[in-house]
Design a protein around this motif. Sequence first.
Motif, PDB file in Angstrom:
ATOM      1  N   GLN A 122       0.833  -1.200   0.000  1.00 24.45           N
ATOM      2  CA  GLN A 122       0.000   0.000   0.000  1.00 24.45           C
ATOM      3  C   GLN A 122       0.868   1.251   0.000  1.00 24.45           C
ATOM      4  O   GLN A 122       2.047   1.197   0.364  1.00 24.45           O
ATOM      5  CB  GLN A 122      -0.913   0.019   1.231  1.00 24.45           C
TER       6      GLN A 122
ATOM      7  N   ALA B  27      -4.347  12.886  -3.172  1.00 26.33           N
ATOM      8  CA  ALA B  27      -5.186  11.782  -3.633  1.00 26.33           C
ATOM      9  C   ALA B  27      -6.417  12.301  -4.371  1.00 26.33           C
ATOM     10  O   ALA B  27      -6.829  11.735  -5.397  1.00 26.33           O
ATOM     11  CB  ALA B  27      -5.610  10.919  -2.447  1.00 26.33           C
TER      12      ALA B  27
ATOM     13  N   ALA C 142     -13.066   7.231   1.162  1.00 29.78           N
ATOM     14  CA  ALA C 142     -11.782   6.723   1.653  1.00 29.78           C
ATOM     15  C   ALA C 142     -11.488   7.176   3.075  1.00 29.78           C
ATOM     16  O   ALA C 142     -10.940   6.411   3.880  1.00 29.78           O
ATOM     17  CB  ALA C 142     -10.662   7.172   0.713  1.00 29.78           C
TER      18      ALA C 142
ATOM     19  N   PHE D 118     -11.448   4.540  -3.686  1.00 27.78           N
ATOM     20  CA  PHE D 118     -10.509   4.447  -4.811  1.00 27.78           C
ATOM     21  C   PHE D 118     -10.603   3.130  -5.601  1.00 27.78           C
ATOM     22  O   PHE D 118     -10.485   3.154  -6.840  1.00 27.78           O
ATOM     23  CB  PHE D 118      -9.086   4.713  -4.323  1.00 27.78           C
TER      24      PHE D 118
ATOM     25  N   ILE E  78      -3.855   3.686   0.008  1.00 26.39           N
ATOM     26  CA  ILE E  78      -4.434   3.047  -1.172  1.00 26.39           C
ATOM     27  C   ILE E  78      -3.558   1.868  -1.580  1.00 26.39           C
ATOM     28  O   ILE E  78      -2.322   1.967  -1.558  1.00 26.39           O
ATOM     29  CB  ILE E  78      -4.521   4.048  -2.359  1.00 26.39           C
TER      30      ILE E  78
ATOM     31  N   LEU F  62      -3.650   2.056  -7.099  1.00 26.81           N
ATOM     32  CA  LEU F  62      -3.005   3.328  -7.421  1.00 26.81           C
ATOM     33  C   LEU F  62      -2.376   3.280  -8.805  1.00 26.81           C
ATOM     34  O   LEU F  62      -2.532   4.216  -9.623  1.00 26.81           O
ATOM     35  CB  LEU F  62      -1.964   3.643  -6.362  1.00 26.81           C
TER      36      LEU F  62
END
Length: 330
Positions: free
Chosen positions: A3, A11, A40, A49, A318, A323
């Motif tokens: 992560q 973000a 989130a 996300f 995330i 991502l």
Amino acid sequence: MDQQTLSAPEAQNLAEQACLAAGANQATARSLAKATISAALFGRPGVGFPHLLDYLASFRAGRINGNAEPKPASPLPAIIHSNADGGIAQLGFDLAAPTIIERTRELGVALFTQGNSYTTGELGYYVRRLALDGLIAFAVSNSPAVVAGSPGGKVVFGTNPMAFAAPLSDATAPLVIDQASSATAFVNLAKAAEEGREIPAGWAIDETGSATTDAAAGLRGALLAFGGAKGANVALMVECLAAGLSGASWSLDMPDFQNGDRVIDAGLTIVAIQPTVLDADFSARLSQQLDRIAERGAYVPGRRPVQSGVSEADRVTIDTAVLDAIRRFL
């Protein structure tokens, strides 16, 4: 799982830029990025996300009108009806929110209903925002049919979630309830299948209609409503309020939200109430009651600090795979 942690503004900007690159206009990108970061930080991260990827793919495929211009109308003072123009549900809500709040404070109650949108994302987002303005809010939404009404039956309902929020003594930490009519949310089943994990009994049936703990088989079959017939009744109630009132498609008539190029045409209905019209001490009384039942061992959802915006101090974690997939849209 690998992560990465980003500042919330970073973000949110990433989400907005990815939406723009995928074909959304500025208003749509800003609205979806705001909802994504809210999920989130303050709601259900799984529909933040990770779910953004479904939106990005759907912009590209044409399942979402990235240039939508929702058109809220008011057939009666207490009713706001919006056509999302094939776009995201969040944008139509954002455009109508000031009117919803104003009418609720003026009239004591207001109803917002919207059709012709993509699936609504985290439903708790809508009621959470209204609770921050001191309102009680109840929301329902329907989605493409993936839920069987009973074991052995065929799919008839969407996960058809419902959400509720109410202001408390701490105005920044409202009571928030957000749950699906199905035994679990579709994203949970999909994630379990992706990771090769078993699912609890009662979540799903396979393509033959038999109960299964195999998530992949559940994806090929159907989710189940929670609590048997009682949950199926709730799913039907949600369908009536979300699709029936808004004029959106019934779940059975909706296309796949992950494939094809057809607009989903989901429905969303929100009822907002000004509690202080009836009881000036509503928030204090409810807070005390929640404390009482929590002391007796009851689970009380929500009640954690939330906000409508973000700051540099807010951090978002995330999955690196998610991502990387988002950044590929840039």
